[in-house]
Design an enzyme around this catalytic site. Structure first.
Site, PDB file in Angstrom:
ATOM      1  CB  SER A 160       5.249   2.918  -1.270  1.00 44.35           C
ATOM      2  OG  SER A 160       5.124   4.047  -2.023  1.00 44.35           O
ATOM      3  N   GLY A 183       0.334   9.136   2.281  1.00 42.70           N
ATOM      4  CA  GLY A 183       1.218  10.183   2.868  1.00 42.70           C
ATOM      5  C   GLY A 183       2.568  10.325   2.076  1.00 42.70           C
ATOM      6  N   GLY A 216       0.842  -1.443   0.030  1.00 46.57           N
ATOM      7  CA  GLY A 216       0.090  -0.106  -0.038  1.00 46.57           C
ATOM      8  C   GLY A 216       0.938   1.252  -0.048  1.00 46.57           C
ATOM      9  CB  SER A 217       1.498   4.084  -1.548  1.00 46.30           C
ATOM     10  OG  SER A 217       0.348   4.243  -2.306  1.00 46.30           O
ATOM     11  CG  ASP A 222      -1.904  10.545  11.531  1.00 52.72           C
ATOM     12  OD1 ASP A 222      -2.914  11.110  11.350  1.00 52.72           O
ATOM     13  OD2 ASP A 222      -1.134  10.168  10.519  1.00 52.72           O
TER      14      ASP A 222
END
Length: 354
Positions: free
Chosen positions: A75, A72, A69-70, A191
């Site tokens: 990756s 922000g 996935g990737s 976050d």
């Protein structure tokens, strides 16, 4: 590539990169007097796992790299390292904000020296790679443990099986244990959200993605976020009002984000709808929070007590929010009183996706 800001602002003094670091050295090890950098003393059950702890990334031992996935600034790939499955994160340059992407890489290492069951373990990190792995977009590479169960975002929104009170309370307790440990060591994640909480094969939560994190100075309870820390931000739906106002941040910022995340676990709905700027303004100026009035899950005894807990977590005044240490026994108490799937009230506390 060196960090554009003093690394000591992001890492403990005994874990900062040294000029003695080799070409492919990890910045996660301590220099020993009169010797080269040594690997931190850490023992694992398997011989292969212990070999992962090295001051260098042995690139020739990296196999079967495939994208996962990737988002922000980076990756993530699944790979094999010394025969073990690992996660490889490549932090990429951001065309719009190169400084922020570099800061994000160093921020990823704020918790690299910490070991806890509810935090994703970092194996090694480097800002240099051999020619055959070279990518002009890459700032640095991080090897981490591979967590196989997906993330909470998928568990909440993409899976049909119900999330009963016993389960979402257990997930919440896992996150709190991880936060309590981080905060005790001066690390603020900044976050916390479902996508940044991974699920192990044993269905335990592990906090990941520290690209927005900050390291508090020893003895300090909060830290101002200046222009030199432009990577700090987090996801707007989970961002506390003090961050939106540009005020100093503290571990209580993570508690606010945890409250939003727990609400999502309970309701399986997005916290807000509407225009981003409208939401940001309403959170600060009007005290906007996710709705608890319209959800039947909050009508059960467990739900009502959870509602009270949530209101404390997302208090506008960060000083009124409980710490992770204070919250943990409260959530554990809720877990002990949670109804099982055999109770008559199970429909009030288990939300199932259609």
């Amino acid at each position: 590539m060196p960090s554009p800001i003093p690394v000591t602002r992001l890492l403990p003094a005994d874990l900062c990169p040294s000029p003695e670091l080799g070409t492919f050295s990890s910045p996660l090890t301590k220099p020993q007097a009169g010797s080269s950098l040594q690997v931190p003393v850490q023992r694992f059950a398997s011989r292969a796992a212990s070999r992962l702890w090295s001051s260098v990334i042995h690139w020739k031992e990296l196999r079967a790299v495939e994208p996962v996935g990737s988002g922000g600034f980076g990756s993530v790939y699944k790979a094999e390292y010394f025969g073990e499955t690992v996660a490889l994160k490549r932090v990429n340059k951001c065309a719009k904000n190169k400084l922020a992407s570099r800061q994000s890489f160093w921020a990823e290492l704020n918790a690299a020296h910490l070991r806890h069951a509810n935090i994703v373990r970092v194996i090694a990190a480097t800002t240099a790679v051999p020619a055959d792995f070279e990518d002009e977009r890459s700032i640095g590479t991080i090897l981490m443990e591979f967590v196989r169960g997906g993330n909470l975002q998928q568990a909440i929104y993409d899976r049909a099986e119900p999330l009963g009170a016993d389960r979402w309370l257990r997930y919440g307790a896992d996150i709190l244990r991880g936060l309590r440990f981080l905060h005790a060591h001066g690390v603020v994640h900044l976050d916390i959200k479902p996508a940044n909480v991974l699920l192990s094969s044993g269905d335990a939560c592990k906090i990941a993605d520290f690209g927005c994190s900050l390291k508090l100075d020893r003895g300090c309870e909060a830290r101002a976020v200046g222009p030199h820390l432009s990577h700090v931000g987090g996801t707007y739906t989970h961002r506390p009002p003090e961050m939106l106002r540009g005020e100093p941040v503290s571990p209580k910022a993570d508690i606010f984000s945890f409250g939003i995340t727990l609400w999502q676990l309970v309701t399986r709905e997005p916290p807000y709808t509407g225009d981003r700027q409208h939401v940001l303004y309403a959170v600060v100026a009007r005290g906007l929070r996710p709705s608890v009035d319209a959800h039947p899950v909050f009508r059960s005894e467990i739900g009502r007590r959870c509602r009270t807990l949530l209101s404390r977590c997302w208090s506008a005044d960060c000083r009124c929010r409980p710490s992770a240490r204070e919250l943990q026994p409260q959530l554990d108490e809720l877990r002990h009183g949670a109804v099982t799937s055999h109770d008559d009230t199970r429909d009030d506390v288990a939300i199932q996706k259609p």
